[in-house]
Design a protein around this motif. Sequence first.
Motif, PDB file in Angstrom:
ATOM      1  N   TRP A  24      25.863 -59.276  -4.888  1.00 16.58           N
ATOM      2  CA  TRP A  24      25.746 -57.834  -5.034  1.00 16.58           C
ATOM      3  C   TRP A  24      24.346 -57.502  -5.516  1.00 16.58           C
ATOM      4  O   TRP A  24      23.828 -58.185  -6.386  1.00 16.58           O
ATOM      5  N   PRO A  25      23.679 -56.503  -5.034  1.00 21.18           N
ATOM      6  CA  PRO A  25      24.104 -55.461  -4.100  1.00 21.18           C
ATOM      7  C   PRO A  25      23.957 -55.825  -2.623  1.00 21.18           C
ATOM      8  O   PRO A  25      24.366 -55.062  -1.766  1.00 21.18           O
ATOM      9  N   VAL A  26      23.368 -56.994  -2.318  1.00 18.23           N
ATOM     10  CA  VAL A  26      23.206 -57.388  -0.920  1.00 18.23           C
ATOM     11  C   VAL A  26      24.556 -57.497  -0.220  1.00 18.23           C
ATOM     12  O   VAL A  26      24.681 -57.202   0.964  1.00 18.23           O
ATOM     13  N   LEU A  27      25.572 -57.869  -0.966  1.00 22.42           N
ATOM     14  CA  LEU A  27      26.925 -57.962  -0.436  1.00 22.42           C
ATOM     15  C   LEU A  27      27.334 -56.696   0.310  1.00 22.42           C
ATOM     16  O   LEU A  27      28.027 -56.753   1.320  1.00 22.42           O
ATOM     17  N   ASN A  28      26.886 -55.547  -0.156  1.00 23.97           N
ATOM     18  CA  ASN A  28      27.270 -54.272   0.448  1.00 23.97           C
ATOM     19  C   ASN A  28      26.764 -54.102   1.880  1.00 23.97           C
ATOM     20  O   ASN A  28      27.225 -53.211   2.588  1.00 23.97           O
ATOM     21  N   LEU A  29      25.859 -54.947   2.330  1.00 27.98           N
ATOM     22  CA  LEU A  29      25.387 -54.862   3.712  1.00 27.98           C
ATOM     23  C   LEU A  29      26.445 -55.341   4.704  1.00 27.98           C
ATOM     24  O   LEU A  29      26.454 -54.927   5.856  1.00 27.98           O
ATOM     25  N   TRP A  36      35.558 -58.279  -1.615  1.00 28.51           N
ATOM     26  CA  TRP A  36      35.254 -59.665  -1.981  1.00 28.51           C
ATOM     27  C   TRP A  36      36.136 -60.106  -3.147  1.00 28.51           C
ATOM     28  O   TRP A  36      36.686 -61.201  -3.141  1.00 28.51           O
ATOM     29  N   ALA A  37      36.283 -59.246  -4.141  1.00 26.89           N
ATOM     30  CA  ALA A  37      37.140 -59.575  -5.285  1.00 26.89           C
ATOM     31  C   ALA A  37      38.603 -59.695  -4.852  1.00 26.89           C
ATOM     32  O   ALA A  37      39.315 -60.596  -5.296  1.00 26.89           O
ATOM     33  N   ALA A  38      39.051 -58.808  -3.958  1.00 23.98           N
ATOM     34  CA  ALA A  38      40.432 -58.861  -3.471  1.00 23.98           C
ATOM     35  C   ALA A  38      40.685 -60.139  -2.670  1.00 23.98           C
ATOM     36  O   ALA A  38      41.743 -60.768  -2.803  1.00 23.98           O
TER      37      ALA A  38
END
Length: 67
Positions: A24-29, A36-38
């Motif tokens: 995160w915050p790259v994950l949001n791309l 991801w947590a779920a």
Amino acid sequence: MALVAFMKITGSDGPARLMWGSDWPVLNLAGDYADWAALTDDLIRHLSAEDQNRIWGSTARGLYRLH
């Protein structure tokens, strides 16, 4: 796909050697933090509460000496 990879990792090293993380915050791309947590919750649901706690934070706290 994620389940197969996760089962291979936990089978070889065990959950005590895993730490949860994100980029995160790259994950949001490509997705979002909640997804991801779920996904992680789904993958570790079968583990003991102690092993889940290790993955979510206690292994990292120990490694980085954040007790």
